[in-house]
Design a protein around this motif. Sequence first.
Motif, PDB file in Angstrom:
ATOM      1  N   ASP A  40      37.306  39.433  23.726  1.00  0.00           N
ATOM      2  CA  ASP A  40      36.409  38.617  22.914  1.00  0.00           C
ATOM      3  C   ASP A  40      35.664  37.660  23.833  1.00  0.00           C
ATOM      4  O   ASP A  40      36.155  37.300  24.899  1.00  0.00           O
ATOM      5  N   SER A  41      34.484  37.231  23.424  1.00  0.00           N
ATOM      6  CA  SER A  41      33.770  36.234  24.200  1.00  0.00           C
ATOM      7  C   SER A  41      33.990  34.867  23.561  1.00  0.00           C
ATOM      8  O   SER A  41      34.321  34.765  22.378  1.00  0.00           O
ATOM      9  N   VAL A  42      33.821  33.815  24.341  1.00  0.00           N
ATOM     10  CA  VAL A  42      33.954  32.441  23.859  1.00  0.00           C
ATOM     11  C   VAL A  42      32.627  31.748  24.125  1.00  0.00           C
ATOM     12  O   VAL A  42      32.202  31.636  25.271  1.00  0.00           O
ATOM     13  N   THR A  43      31.970  31.293  23.061  1.00  0.00           N
ATOM     14  CA  THR A  43      30.679  30.633  23.191  1.00  0.00           C
ATOM     15  C   THR A  43      30.822  29.165  22.835  1.00  0.00           C
ATOM     16  O   THR A  43      31.269  28.821  21.743  1.00  0.00           O
ATOM     17  N   LEU A  44      30.467  28.298  23.767  1.00  0.00           N
ATOM     18  CA  LEU A  44      30.437  26.866  23.538  1.00  0.00           C
ATOM     19  C   LEU A  44      28.967  26.469  23.581  1.00  0.00           C
ATOM     20  O   LEU A  44      28.354  26.413  24.653  1.00  0.00           O
ATOM     21  N   VAL A  45      28.397  26.242  22.414  1.00  0.00           N
ATOM     22  CA  VAL A  45      26.969  25.995  22.287  1.00  0.00           C
ATOM     23  C   VAL A  45      26.565  24.824  23.188  1.00  0.00           C
ATOM     24  O   VAL A  45      27.182  23.766  23.173  1.00  0.00           O
ATOM     25  N   GLY A  46      25.539  25.049  23.985  1.00  0.00           N
ATOM     26  CA  GLY A  46      25.042  24.036  24.898  1.00  0.00           C
ATOM     27  C   GLY A  46      25.737  24.055  26.244  1.00  0.00           C
ATOM     28  O   GLY A  46      25.227  23.534  27.219  1.00  0.00           O
ATOM     29  N   PHE A  47      26.934  24.640  26.318  1.00  0.00           N
ATOM     30  CA  PHE A  47      27.668  24.692  27.582  1.00  0.00           C
ATOM     31  C   PHE A  47      27.569  26.062  28.218  1.00  0.00           C
ATOM     32  O   PHE A  47      27.133  26.194  29.355  1.00  0.00           O
ATOM     33  N   GLY A  48      27.970  27.099  27.474  1.00  0.00           N
ATOM     34  CA  GLY A  48      27.876  28.439  28.027  1.00  0.00           C
ATOM     35  C   GLY A  48      28.778  29.424  27.309  1.00  0.00           C
ATOM     36  O   GLY A  48      29.439  29.088  26.332  1.00  0.00           O
ATOM     37  N   THR A  49      28.807  30.645  27.829  1.00  0.00           N
ATOM     38  CA  THR A  49      29.584  31.722  27.231  1.00  0.00           C
ATOM     39  C   THR A  49      30.480  32.367  28.274  1.00  0.00           C
ATOM     40  O   THR A  49      30.024  32.749  29.351  1.00  0.00           O
ATOM     41  N   PHE A  50      31.755  32.472  27.929  1.00  0.00           N
ATOM     42  CA  PHE A  50      32.719  33.199  28.740  1.00  0.00           C
ATOM     43  C   PHE A  50      32.837  34.588  28.137  1.00  0.00           C
ATOM     44  O   PHE A  50      32.961  34.735  26.928  1.00  0.00           O
ATOM     45  N   SER A  51      32.808  35.630  28.965  1.00  0.00           N
ATOM     46  CA  SER A  51      32.935  36.992  28.466  1.00  0.00           C
ATOM     47  C   SER A  51      33.646  37.849  29.502  1.00  0.00           C
ATOM     48  O   SER A  51      33.933  37.408  30.614  1.00  0.00           O
ATOM     49  N   VAL A  52      33.941  39.091  29.102  1.00  0.00           N
ATOM     50  CA  VAL A  52      34.592  40.049  29.992  1.00  0.00           C
ATOM     51  C   VAL A  52      33.589  41.148  30.303  1.00  0.00           C
ATOM     52  O   VAL A  52      32.908  41.655  29.411  1.00  0.00           O
ATOM     53  N   SER A  53      33.494  41.503  31.563  1.00  0.00           N
ATOM     54  CA  SER A  53      32.586  42.544  32.000  1.00  0.00           C
ATOM     55  C   SER A  53      33.385  43.667  32.640  1.00  0.00           C
ATOM     56  O   SER A  53      34.403  43.422  33.288  1.00  0.00           O
ATOM     57  N   GLU A  54      32.927  44.893  32.452  1.00  0.00           N
ATOM     58  CA  GLU A  54      33.570  46.057  33.065  1.00  0.00           C
ATOM     59  C   GLU A  54      32.905  46.319  34.413  1.00  0.00           C
ATOM     60  O   GLU A  54      31.691  46.421  34.501  1.00  0.00           O
ATOM     61  N   ARG A  55      33.716  46.397  35.459  1.00  0.00           N
ATOM     62  CA  ARG A  55      33.185  46.746  36.774  1.00  0.00           C
ATOM     63  C   ARG A  55      33.620  48.168  37.078  1.00  0.00           C
ATOM     64  O   ARG A  55      34.803  48.492  37.032  1.00  0.00           O
ATOM     65  N   ALA A  56      32.671  49.039  37.369  1.00  0.00           N
ATOM     66  CA  ALA A  56      32.946  50.455  37.590  1.00  0.00           C
ATOM     67  C   ALA A  56      33.696  50.680  38.904  1.00  0.00           C
ATOM     68  O   ALA A  56      33.629  49.862  39.817  1.00  0.00           O
ATOM     69  N   ALA A  57      34.395  51.802  38.971  1.00  0.00           N
ATOM     70  CA  ALA A  57      35.048  52.186  40.217  1.00  0.00           C
ATOM     71  C   ALA A  57      33.969  52.487  41.255  1.00  0.00           C
ATOM     72  O   ALA A  57      32.875  52.936  40.923  1.00  0.00           O
ATOM     73  N   ARG A  58      34.292  52.226  42.505  1.00  0.00           N
ATOM     74  CA  ARG A  58      33.305  52.471  43.552  1.00  0.00           C
ATOM     75  C   ARG A  58      34.026  52.763  44.863  1.00  0.00           C
ATOM     76  O   ARG A  58      35.221  52.556  44.988  1.00  0.00           O
ATOM     77  N   THR A  59      33.268  53.211  45.825  1.00  0.00           N
ATOM     78  CA  THR A  59      33.807  53.505  47.144  1.00  0.00           C
ATOM     79  C   THR A  59      33.460  52.360  48.078  1.00  0.00           C
ATOM     80  O   THR A  59      32.330  51.888  48.100  1.00  0.00           O
ATOM     81  N   GLY A  60      34.454  51.931  48.851  1.00  0.00           N
ATOM     82  CA  GLY A  60      34.231  50.868  49.816  1.00  0.00           C
ATOM     83  C   GLY A  60      34.732  51.305  51.184  1.00  0.00           C
ATOM     84  O   GLY A  60      35.134  52.450  51.371  1.00  0.00           O
ATOM     85  N   ARG A  61      34.693  50.393  52.124  1.00  0.00           N
ATOM     86  CA  ARG A  61      35.185  50.694  53.478  1.00  0.00           C
ATOM     87  C   ARG A  61      36.164  49.626  53.909  1.00  0.00           C
ATOM     88  O   ARG A  61      35.939  48.437  53.685  1.00  0.00           O
ATOM     89  N   ASN A  62      37.225  50.067  54.552  1.00  0.00           N
ATOM     90  CA  ASN A  62      38.153  49.151  55.178  1.00  0.00           C
ATOM     91  C   ASN A  62      37.461  48.650  56.446  1.00  0.00           C
ATOM     92  O   ASN A  62      37.156  49.442  57.333  1.00  0.00           O
ATOM     93  N   PRO A  63      37.175  47.354  56.559  1.00  0.00           N
ATOM     94  CA  PRO A  63      36.411  46.867  57.709  1.00  0.00           C
ATOM     95  C   PRO A  63      37.143  47.046  59.039  1.00  0.00           C
ATOM     96  O   PRO A  63      36.524  47.159  60.082  1.00  0.00           O
ATOM     97  N   ARG A  64      38.451  47.097  58.988  1.00  0.00           N
ATOM     98  CA  ARG A  64      39.215  47.230  60.218  1.00  0.00           C
ATOM     99  C   ARG A  64      39.200  48.663  60.751  1.00  0.00           C
ATOM    100  O   ARG A  64      38.990  48.900  61.927  1.00  0.00           O
ATOM    101  N   THR A  65      39.413  49.646  59.833  1.00  0.00           N
ATOM    102  CA  THR A  65      39.530  51.043  60.282  1.00  0.00           C
ATOM    103  C   THR A  65      38.276  51.861  60.001  1.00  0.00           C
ATOM    104  O   THR A  65      38.185  53.007  60.424  1.00  0.00           O
ATOM    105  N   LYS A  66      37.345  51.311  59.256  1.00  0.00           N
ATOM    106  CA  LYS A  66      36.114  52.001  58.830  1.00  0.00           C
ATOM    107  C   LYS A  66      36.412  53.192  57.911  1.00  0.00           C
ATOM    108  O   LYS A  66      35.551  54.010  57.646  1.00  0.00           O
ATOM    109  N   GLU A  67      37.623  53.267  57.427  1.00  0.00           N
ATOM    110  CA  GLU A  67      38.029  54.355  56.534  1.00  0.00           C
ATOM    111  C   GLU A  67      37.527  54.067  55.117  1.00  0.00           C
ATOM    112  O   GLU A  67      37.553  52.928  54.652  1.00  0.00           O
TER     113      GLU A  67
END
Length: 90
Positions: A40-67
Amino acid sequence: MNKTELIDHIATTADISKAAAARALDAVIDGVTTSLQNNDSVTLVGFGTFSVSERAARTGRNPRTKEEIVIEAAKVPKFKAGKALKDAVN
């Protein structure tokens, strides 16, 4: 400002004890956290809105091994400032 300073500010502004201000702040934080856990989101009028966002899976790199590594999908909390807060800051 940290949590202790915020509690002091709440206590002074609302003319209540620091213990009551701490309980009130903890209740607000708990309420926001519980709502976000339920997607659920929480809206405080005049202050802002807290919500949940979905972040998709992705490919990254290990900076140490470049793997290449797979970064799993995750739910992340998000905050969008309201107009009154934006105007107060500028």
